[in-house]
Motif scaffolding. Structure first.
Motif, PDB file in Angstrom:
ATOM      1  N   VAL A  20      -1.822   7.395  13.833  1.00 26.11           N
ATOM      2  CA  VAL A  20      -0.626   7.225  14.759  1.00 26.11           C
ATOM      3  C   VAL A  20      -0.778   8.629  15.627  1.00 26.11           C
ATOM      4  N   THR A  21      -0.875   9.857  14.659  1.00 29.71           N
ATOM      5  CA  THR A  21      -0.460  11.208  15.548  1.00 29.71           C
ATOM      6  C   THR A  21      -1.449  11.288  16.620  1.00 29.71           C
ATOM      7  N   VAL A  22      -2.799  11.104  16.435  1.00 29.75           N
ATOM      8  CA  VAL A  22      -3.818  11.424  17.263  1.00 29.75           C
ATOM      9  C   VAL A  22      -3.432  10.494  18.585  1.00 29.75           C
ATOM     10  N   THR A  23      -3.046   9.201  18.342  1.00 23.88           N
ATOM     11  CA  THR A  23      -3.085   8.280  19.410  1.00 23.88           C
ATOM     12  C   THR A  23      -1.919   8.851  20.466  1.00 23.88           C
ATOM     13  N   PHE A  24      -0.854   8.971  19.937  1.00 20.95           N
ATOM     14  CA  PHE A  24       0.440   9.333  20.683  1.00 20.95           C
ATOM     15  C   PHE A  24       0.295  10.638  21.349  1.00 20.95           C
ATOM     16  N   THR A  25      -0.478  11.603  20.554  1.00 17.93           N
ATOM     17  CA  THR A  25      -0.776  12.876  21.278  1.00 17.93           C
ATOM     18  C   THR A  25      -1.716  12.681  22.525  1.00 17.93           C
TER      19      THR A  25
ATOM     20  N   VAL B  63     -11.836   6.315  19.365  1.00 15.16           N
ATOM     21  CA  VAL B  63     -11.332   7.116  18.160  1.00 15.16           C
ATOM     22  C   VAL B  63     -10.836   6.422  17.255  1.00 15.16           C
ATOM     23  N   ILE B  64     -10.227   5.429  17.307  1.00 12.76           N
ATOM     24  CA  ILE B  64      -9.614   4.472  16.289  1.00 12.76           C
ATOM     25  C   ILE B  64     -11.000   3.744  15.452  1.00 12.76           C
ATOM     26  N   SER B  65     -11.737   3.323  16.370  1.00 11.24           N
ATOM     27  CA  SER B  65     -12.872   2.667  15.762  1.00 11.24           C
ATOM     28  C   SER B  65     -13.797   3.373  15.021  1.00 11.24           C
ATOM     29  N   ALA B  66     -13.956   4.803  15.531  1.00 18.37           N
ATOM     30  CA  ALA B  66     -14.809   5.700  14.949  1.00 18.37           C
ATOM     31  C   ALA B  66     -14.433   6.116  13.455  1.00 18.37           C
ATOM     32  N   THR B  67     -12.772   6.314  13.808  1.00 17.93           N
ATOM     33  CA  THR B  67     -12.414   7.077  12.638  1.00 17.93           C
ATOM     34  C   THR B  67     -12.328   5.994  11.443  1.00 17.93           C
ATOM     35  N   GLN B  68     -12.355   4.713  11.706  1.00 19.37           N
ATOM     36  CA  GLN B  68     -12.612   3.798  10.715  1.00 19.37           C
ATOM     37  C   GLN B  68     -13.837   3.070  10.129  1.00 19.37           C
ATOM     38  N   VAL B  69     -14.951   3.766  10.694  1.00 22.51           N
ATOM     39  CA  VAL B  69     -16.316   3.562  10.508  1.00 22.51           C
ATOM     40  C   VAL B  69     -16.467   3.231   8.854  1.00 22.51           C
ATOM     41  N   PHE B  70     -17.212   2.179   8.687  1.00 25.93           N
ATOM     42  CA  PHE B  70     -17.775   2.419   7.357  1.00 25.93           C
ATOM     43  C   PHE B  70     -18.942   1.512   7.127  1.00 25.93           C
ATOM     44  N   ASP B  71     -19.154   0.177   7.861  1.00 22.52           N
ATOM     45  CA  ASP B  71     -20.252  -0.693   7.579  1.00 22.52           C
ATOM     46  C   ASP B  71     -21.715  -0.170   7.862  1.00 22.52           C
ATOM     47  N   ILE B  72     -21.789   0.732   8.793  1.00 14.80           N
ATOM     48  CA  ILE B  72     -22.927   1.149   9.126  1.00 14.80           C
ATOM     49  C   ILE B  72     -23.422   2.524   8.177  1.00 14.80           C
ATOM     50  N   VAL B  73     -22.320   3.131   7.707  1.00 14.84           N
ATOM     51  CA  VAL B  73     -22.528   4.198   6.754  1.00 14.84           C
ATOM     52  C   VAL B  73     -22.971   3.821   5.541  1.00 14.84           C
TER      53      VAL B  73
ATOM     54  N   GLY C 190       0.866  -1.211   0.014  1.00 13.12           N
ATOM     55  CA  GLY C 190      -0.081   0.040   0.020  1.00 13.12           C
ATOM     56  C   GLY C 190       1.069   1.244   0.029  1.00 13.12           C
ATOM     57  N   ILE C 191       2.030   1.247   0.680  1.00 15.79           N
ATOM     58  CA  ILE C 191       2.834   2.250   0.743  1.00 15.79           C
ATOM     59  C   ILE C 191       3.538   2.628  -0.485  1.00 15.79           C
ATOM     60  N   TYR C 192       3.881   1.493  -1.531  1.00 13.36           N
ATOM     61  CA  TYR C 192       4.373   1.502  -2.940  1.00 13.36           C
ATOM     62  C   TYR C 192       3.252   2.265  -3.495  1.00 13.36           C
ATOM     63  N   LEU C 193       2.033   1.695  -3.517  1.00 17.84           N
ATOM     64  CA  LEU C 193       0.851   1.956  -4.518  1.00 17.84           C
ATOM     65  C   LEU C 193       0.661   3.612  -4.087  1.00 17.84           C
ATOM     66  N   SER C 194       0.598   4.038  -3.009  1.00 14.20           N
ATOM     67  CA  SER C 194       0.470   5.347  -2.817  1.00 14.20           C
ATOM     68  C   SER C 194       1.119   6.307  -3.429  1.00 14.20           C
TER      69      SER C 194
ATOM     70  N   THR D 187      -3.026   6.515  -1.158  1.00 16.08           N
ATOM     71  CA  THR D 187      -2.562   7.439  -0.502  1.00 16.08           C
ATOM     72  C   THR D 187      -3.428   8.261   0.512  1.00 16.08           C
ATOM     73  N   MET D 188      -4.722   8.147   0.332  1.00 16.25           N
ATOM     74  CA  MET D 188      -5.581   8.462   1.288  1.00 16.25           C
ATOM     75  C   MET D 188      -5.494   7.621   2.413  1.00 16.25           C
ATOM     76  N   SER D 189      -5.627   6.226   2.440  1.00 13.86           N
ATOM     77  CA  SER D 189      -5.267   5.365   3.316  1.00 13.86           C
ATOM     78  C   SER D 189      -3.915   5.612   4.241  1.00 13.86           C
ATOM     79  N   LEU D 190      -2.858   5.916   3.695  1.00 17.63           N
ATOM     80  CA  LEU D 190      -1.723   6.278   4.307  1.00 17.63           C
ATOM     81  C   LEU D 190      -1.941   7.386   5.111  1.00 17.63           C
ATOM     82  N   ALA D 191      -2.313   8.405   4.442  1.00 20.78           N
ATOM     83  CA  ALA D 191      -2.831   9.603   5.192  1.00 20.78           C
ATOM     84  C   ALA D 191      -3.530   9.405   6.650  1.00 20.78           C
ATOM     85  N   LEU D 192      -4.618   8.402   6.339  1.00 19.25           N
ATOM     86  CA  LEU D 192      -5.436   8.138   7.415  1.00 19.25           C
ATOM     87  C   LEU D 192      -4.629   7.437   8.406  1.00 19.25           C
ATOM     88  N   PHE D 193      -3.794   6.439   8.187  1.00 18.02           N
ATOM     89  CA  PHE D 193      -3.067   5.954   8.986  1.00 18.02           C
ATOM     90  C   PHE D 193      -2.129   6.955   9.884  1.00 18.02           C
ATOM     91  N   LEU D 194      -1.506   7.610   9.283  1.00 21.86           N
ATOM     92  CA  LEU D 194      -0.357   8.588   9.808  1.00 21.86           C
ATOM     93  C   LEU D 194      -1.236   9.627  10.746  1.00 21.86           C
TER      94      LEU D 194
END
Length: 321
Positions: free
Chosen positions: A303-308, A249-259, A63-67, A293-300
């Motif tokens: 990570v930033t929100v969690t460590f903060t 926060v992690i679970s809500a950010t990755q919400v997909f099925d109910i939407v 995924g990083i390569y494809l981004s 690319t959007m998936s990589l941005a979401l991952f970063l």
């Protein structure tokens, strides 16, 4: 007859004393002795390593390569460098979906953690049985697709039982999933209903670790229930609350099925969360490079929100002293 006993004055030359040899020390099993068991350890660990490599490490690196490429499903990927990142920065729909996701996360986390905390405190004070706590976690075990389907039927503006009750009171139904103002709050309410029991059980487990003597000392000092909750319960629950907040926060950010089941991002992109936009780009427009690319941005971002959150909330500390 006189027998003369002569005392031998001759010097006796003695040789070295002969003693029993000391017992040989017991040999400890070293790496050489365990060499025959190494293949057994690798055999037991191999399935986990294989699964990690096939289902996590390789997809992540791929995924990083494809981004950084332009990749459509029927053509090989073409390296484009930072072109996808430049497109991401100038993509208004991406920033809109990110804002919708942030709105959904705030509603889900604030309402979910608040309701779960109150529920856990009430259960702890009442001392309910394990059966009640087990029943509370049942909504969490239901899949998101089933949850979305059931609540879509119940909130239907014409046939839903909830809207029928609202119509009797107000005279008109509420477009929960068909209104720009109600779509995201309704989805957040569904998410809170689904995760509230699990969060409450986690917080309840944290409450059981607080010694009862602390509350007894508070009562002796004349503290009210609210004062003990604010000054004793919340500070001592900090590690558990931080963990619950981060998980939500992690679970809500990755919400997909109910939407996907209830609104499909509508109406007019009002509930277009970031996962829906990524899905549309990848499997609707077959632009896998930009979706990566959007998936990589979401991952970063996660990570930033969690460590903060971990740094700001001092997750590893509690006011136990």
């Amino acid at each position: 007859m006189v027998t003369t006993v002569q005392d031998s004055s001759a010097q006796v030359v003695r040789g070295p004393a002969t003693t029993a040899p000391p017992p040989e020390p017991r040999r400890r099993k070293g790496p050489a002795s365990r060499r025959d068991d190494t293949w057994v350890a690798w055999l037991l660990v191999a399935p986990a390593i294989l699964g990690f490599g096939v289902f996590f490490a390789y997809p992540m690196l791929r995924g990083i390569y494809l981004s950084f490429t332009e990749f459509h499903i029927l053509t090989p990927p073409v390296w484009t460098g930072l072109a996808n990142i430049h497109e991401l920065i100038n993509d208004g729909r991406f920033w809109h979906s990110l804002g919708v996701t942030a709105y959904f996360v705030v509603l889900s986390v604030v309402l979910g953690v608040g309701v779960s905390l109150v529920t856990a405190v009430v259960l702890h004070r009442l001392g309910v049985s394990t059966t009640v706590r087990g029943l509370m976690i049942l909504p969490f075990l239901i899949s998101g697709v089933v949850t979305a389907l059931v609540w879509t039927w119940m909130l239907d503006p014409q046939l839903g039982i909830v809207n029928q009750l609202i119509t009797r009171v107000t005279g008109e139904p509420v477009m929960f999933f068909g209104s720009d103002a109600w779509a995201v709050p309704t989805l957040a309410a569904l998410n809170v209903w689904k995760t509230m029991g699990y969060n409450a059980v986690l917080i309840f487990a944290g409450l059981q670790t607080i010694p009862a003597s602390i509350y007894e000392a508070g009562r002796i000092d004349g503290a009210s229930e609210w004062q003990m909750f604010r000054s004793l319960t919340l500070p001592l629950l900090r590690p558990i609350l931080v963990m619950v907040v981060i998980l939500n926060v992690i679970s809500a950010t990755q919400v997909f099925d109910i939407v996907q089941v209830s609104t499909k991002g509508g109406p007019a992109d009002a509930s277009l969360v970031l996962q829906m936009y990524i899905y549309d780009k990848a499997f609707g427009q077959f632009d896998f490079g930009y979706a990566a690319t959007m998936s990589l941005a979401l991952f970063l971002l996660l990570v930033t929100v969690t460590f903060t959150q971990l740094r700001m909330a001092r997750a590893g500390e509690s006011d136990t002293n």
